[in-house]
Design a protein around this motif. Structure first.
Motif, mmCIF file in Angstrom:
data_model
loop_
_atom_site.group_PDB
_atom_site.id
_atom_site.type_symbol
_atom_site.label_atom_id
_atom_site.label_comp_id
_atom_site.label_asym_id
_atom_site.label_seq_id
_atom_site.Cartn_x
_atom_site.Cartn_y
_atom_site.Cartn_z
ATOM 1 N N LEU A 245 0.845 -1.189 0.000
ATOM 2 C CA LEU A 245 0.000 0.000 0.000
ATOM 3 C C LEU A 245 0.887 1.248 0.000
ATOM 4 C CD1 LEU A 245 -3.115 0.222 0.087
ATOM 5 C CD2 LEU A 245 -2.912 0.722 2.525
ATOM 6 N N GLY A 246 0.621 2.159 -0.917
ATOM 7 C CA GLY A 246 1.429 3.367 -1.026
ATOM 8 C C GLY A 246 2.637 3.202 -1.923
ATOM 9 N N ASP A 247 2.712 2.089 -2.665
ATOM 10 C CA ASP A 247 3.831 1.870 -3.598
ATOM 11 C C ASP A 247 3.485 2.543 -4.921
ATOM 12 O OD1 ASP A 247 5.803 1.035 -5.296
ATOM 13 O OD2 ASP A 247 5.648 -1.097 -4.805
ATOM 14 N N HIS A 248 4.019 3.749 -5.096
ATOM 15 C CA HIS A 248 3.741 4.515 -6.303
ATOM 16 C C HIS A 248 4.818 4.315 -7.373
ATOM 17 C CE1 HIS A 248 0.573 6.411 -4.005
ATOM 18 N NE2 HIS A 248 1.443 6.824 -3.098
ATOM 19 N N ALA A 249 5.743 3.395 -7.129
ATOM 20 C CA ALA A 249 6.800 3.125 -8.095
ATOM 21 C C ALA A 249 6.536 1.862 -8.908
ATOM 22 C CB ALA A 249 8.156 3.010 -7.389
ATOM 23 N N TYR A 250 5.983 0.826 -8.254
ATOM 24 C CA TYR A 250 5.893 -0.473 -8.909
ATOM 25 C C TYR A 250 4.469 -1.027 -9.029
ATOM 26 C CZ TYR A 250 10.902 -0.403 -8.048
ATOM 27 O OH TYR A 250 12.223 -0.055 -8.025
ATOM 28 N N SER A 251 3.512 -0.496 -8.298
ATOM 29 C CA SER A 251 2.176 -1.102 -8.258
ATOM 30 C C SER A 251 1.486 -1.108 -9.617
ATOM 31 C CB SER A 251 1.303 -0.381 -7.230
ATOM 32 O OG SER A 251 1.146 0.991 -7.564
ATOM 33 N N ALA A 252 1.864 -0.193 -10.515
ATOM 34 C CA ALA A 252 1.231 -0.154 -11.836
ATOM 35 C C ALA A 252 1.541 -1.400 -12.654
ATOM 36 C CB ALA A 252 1.680 1.098 -12.598
ATOM 37 N N ARG A 253 2.510 -2.202 -12.228
ATOM 38 C CA ARG A 253 2.853 -3.422 -12.967
ATOM 39 C C ARG A 253 1.843 -4.543 -12.745
ATOM 40 N NH1 ARG A 253 9.370 -3.936 -11.749
ATOM 41 N NH2 ARG A 253 9.964 -1.842 -12.457
ATOM 42 N N VAL A 254 0.913 -4.359 -11.821
ATOM 43 C CA VAL A 254 -0.137 -5.351 -11.592
ATOM 44 C C VAL A 254 -1.401 -4.897 -12.313
ATOM 45 C CG1 VAL A 254 -1.593 -6.504 -9.888
ATOM 46 C CG2 VAL A 254 0.816 -6.069 -9.381
ATOM 47 N N GLY A 255 -1.834 -5.694 -13.286
ATOM 48 C CA GLY A 255 -3.064 -5.401 -14.007
ATOM 49 C C GLY A 255 -4.184 -6.308 -13.538
ATOM 50 N N THR A 256 -5.420 -5.942 -13.896
ATOM 51 C CA THR A 256 -6.592 -6.721 -13.501
ATOM 52 C C THR A 256 -7.544 -6.863 -14.672
ATOM 53 O OG1 THR A 256 -6.418 -5.847 -11.244
ATOM 54 C CG2 THR A 256 -8.474 -6.916 -11.836
ATOM 55 N N VAL A 257 -7.993 -8.089 -14.928
ATOM 56 C CA VAL A 257 -9.006 -8.370 -15.942
ATOM 57 C C VAL A 257 -10.039 -9.297 -15.328
ATOM 58 C CG1 VAL A 257 -9.497 -9.441 -18.161
ATOM 59 C CG2 VAL A 257 -7.440 -8.047 -17.898
ATOM 60 N N LEU A 258 -11.286 -8.851 -15.297
ATOM 61 C CA LEU A 258 -12.382 -9.627 -14.729
ATOM 62 C C LEU A 258 -12.070 -10.107 -13.315
ATOM 63 C CD1 LEU A 258 -13.361 -11.757 -17.864
ATOM 64 C CD2 LEU A 258 -14.429 -9.649 -17.032
ATOM 65 N N GLY A 259 -11.441 -9.208 -12.553
ATOM 66 C CA GLY A 259 -11.133 -9.512 -11.158
ATOM 67 C C GLY A 259 -9.891 -10.355 -10.953
ATOM 68 N N GLN A 260 -9.237 -10.772 -12.018
ATOM 69 C CA GLN A 260 -8.028 -11.584 -11.919
ATOM 70 C C GLN A 260 -6.798 -10.714 -12.131
ATOM 71 O OE1 GLN A 260 -8.061 -14.901 -11.027
ATOM 72 N NE2 GLN A 260 -10.256 -14.484 -10.722
ATOM 73 N N ARG A 261 -5.837 -10.829 -11.242
ATOM 74 C CA ARG A 261 -4.618 -10.025 -11.337
ATOM 75 C C ARG A 261 -3.541 -10.741 -12.146
ATOM 76 N NH1 ARG A 261 -3.577 -6.770 -5.655
ATOM 77 N NH2 ARG A 261 -5.661 -5.842 -5.526
ATOM 78 N N PHE A 262 -2.713 -9.946 -12.801
ATOM 79 C CA PHE A 262 -1.596 -10.499 -13.569
ATOM 80 C C PHE A 262 -0.501 -9.446 -13.652
ATOM 81 C CE2 PHE A 262 -4.348 -8.270 -16.472
ATOM 82 C CZ PHE A 262 -3.492 -7.619 -17.352
ATOM 83 N N LEU A 263 0.709 -9.886 -13.954
ATOM 84 C CA LEU A 263 1.848 -8.978 -14.069
ATOM 85 C C LEU A 263 1.967 -8.416 -15.474
ATOM 86 C CD1 LEU A 263 4.718 -10.720 -12.041
ATOM 87 C CD2 LEU A 263 3.536 -8.598 -11.464
ATOM 88 N N LEU A 264 2.136 -7.118 -15.557
ATOM 89 C CA LEU A 264 2.427 -6.464 -16.823
ATOM 90 C C LEU A 264 3.931 -6.452 -17.043
ATOM 91 C CD1 LEU A 264 -0.023 -3.459 -16.424
ATOM 92 C CD2 LEU A 264 -0.285 -5.355 -18.020
ATOM 93 N N PRO A 265 4.403 -6.362 -18.277
ATOM 94 C CA PRO A 265 5.852 -6.314 -18.537
ATOM 95 C C PRO A 265 6.480 -5.119 -17.837
ATOM 96 C CG PRO A 265 4.631 -6.714 -20.566
ATOM 97 C CD PRO A 265 3.613 -6.351 -19.527
ATOM 98 N N ALA A 266 7.490 -5.386 -17.021
ATOM 99 C CA ALA A 266 8.121 -4.317 -16.242
ATOM 100 C C ALA A 266 8.782 -3.289 -17.151
ATOM 101 C CB ALA A 266 9.155 -4.913 -15.289
ATOM 102 N N GLU A 267 9.360 -3.748 -18.259
ATOM 103 C CA GLU A 267 10.103 -2.838 -19.144
ATOM 104 C C GLU A 267 9.198 -1.811 -19.815
ATOM 105 O OE1 GLU A 267 12.259 -6.699 -18.740
ATOM 106 O OE2 GLU A 267 10.195 -6.072 -19.159
#
Length: 356
Positions: A245-267
């Protein structure tokens, strides 16, 4: 805030609690100081009252958070001096390191220079260990290095995560590298690293985690790093699809589709302010604009240190949570952070595989 003089015991000092997060450079958030470290192996830092805590919740969404723009050099030195709980044994930039000479003078150390022995990341709250004795600093550094090589954790962090890990405890292993992207240093996981990757700066990292409590789609997690790498714990929790909570550097790398989370490409994912769902915002009593300023909820709660003398029992330092961290736990219906056992050389309740 009241300063209690610390005692001279071998040239090292423990800076009390570091609260909140700097927006530009490393920061210090102070807790009222307390003397007595070294009189017993387990030492609890206890916060006293603060004027800021009496403000209405709407006026102070993150109580205890100090921001750089509100401090000058003298004020920062005063905060650091008041945060010394005991003692033993970049030019122009306002950071912890930049004011160490003034802090040394303020503490009456004369020509003795303070140096940082152990500290959490610049956005992280918790303990900071300083030393005015080169021999003591060297001994402590060797202790931390030897402990890492033996896979014995010396530091315990606590975090509140947006999301709940799939398992209640376990180890997180990942190869990480540091890259300079758009003027910012970012940590990127590396899958199946080659020998060349390790030669070019990729490092194997390892942390142990344990879920202490969960509620409202969040978790209170204990983290113990067994390696040292920038932003290691933040990225490790990201790999669990549970950003801090409060991670404004890396949290955007987690995406959500239909309630399921997944990792987005870090690069290809740029840092951005953490976005929280409406239900969580309501539980935290925050507006979206306030959530964009949410401090990182990662706290260096406990440090294990060797005894002052070779044959003395090891010691443990505990730092209480910042007020904004405690407020978050209350809003989420999560229990307060356990104080841990007090006493010689223990209190971390480690799993057996970490004690072997």
């Amino acid at each position: 805030m009241r300063t209690v003089p610390a005692r001279e015991m071998g040239g090292w000092r423990v800076l009390g609690q570091v609260w909140g997060a700097w927006r530009r450079g490393p920061g210090v958030r102070a807790v009222p100081s307390a003397s007595g470290f070294g009189t017993e192996a387990g030492h609890q830092l206890r916060p006293r009252g603060s004027r800021n805590r009496s403000r209405p919740r709407g006026d102070q969404p993150f109580p205890g958070l100090l921001q750089l723009e509100n401090l000058g050099r003298k004020e920062l030195v005063d905060v650091l001096r008041a945060a010394v709980v005991d003692q033993k044994g970049k030019p122009g930039e306002l950071t912890l390191v930049s004011v160490l000479p003034e802090l040394s003078q303020s503490l009456g150390l004369r020509d003795q220079e303070l140096q940082v022995v152990q500290a959490s990341g610049k956005e992280t709250s918790g303990l900071v260990l300083l030393s005015s004795c080169p021999q003591t600093a060297s001994r402590l550094q060797k202790f931390f290095i030897h402990s890492r090589r033996a896979q014995r954790p010396t530091a315990t962090y606590c975090a509140v995560t947006d999301g709940i890990p799939a398992t209640s405890e376990g180890k997180i292993q990942a190869a990480l590298k540091l890259e300079h992207v758009d003027g910012v240093d970012l940590v990127i996981p590396v899958k199946s690293p080659s020998r060349k990757d390790f030669q070019e700066g990729v490092k194997r990292t390892l942390s142990h985690f344990r879920v202490l409590a969960m509620g409202s789609g969040c978790a209170l997690v204990q983290l113990q790093p067994l390696t040292a790498f920038p932003s290691q714990l933040q990225v490790h929790m990201l790999l669990q699809l549970c950003p801090v909570l409060g991670d404004h550097a890396y949290s955007a790398r987690v995406g959500t589709v239909l309630g399921q989370r997944f990792l987005l490409p870090a690069e290809s994912t740029k840092p951005q302010r953490q976005v929280l769902d409406e239900a969580l915002l309501r539980r935290l009593c925050l507006t979206p604009s306030q959530a964009a300023q949410l401090p990182l909820h990662l706290h260096l709660h406990c440090l294990h240190l060797p005894g002052v003398r070779p044959r003395e029992a090891p010691m443990k330092l505990l730092a209480p949570l910042p007020p904004y961290f405690s407020r978050t736990l209350q809003c989420l219906g999560l229990p307060s952070l356990p104080a841990g056992k007090r006493g010689v050389g223990g209190g971390m309740n480690l799993p057996s595989d970490l004690n072997e």
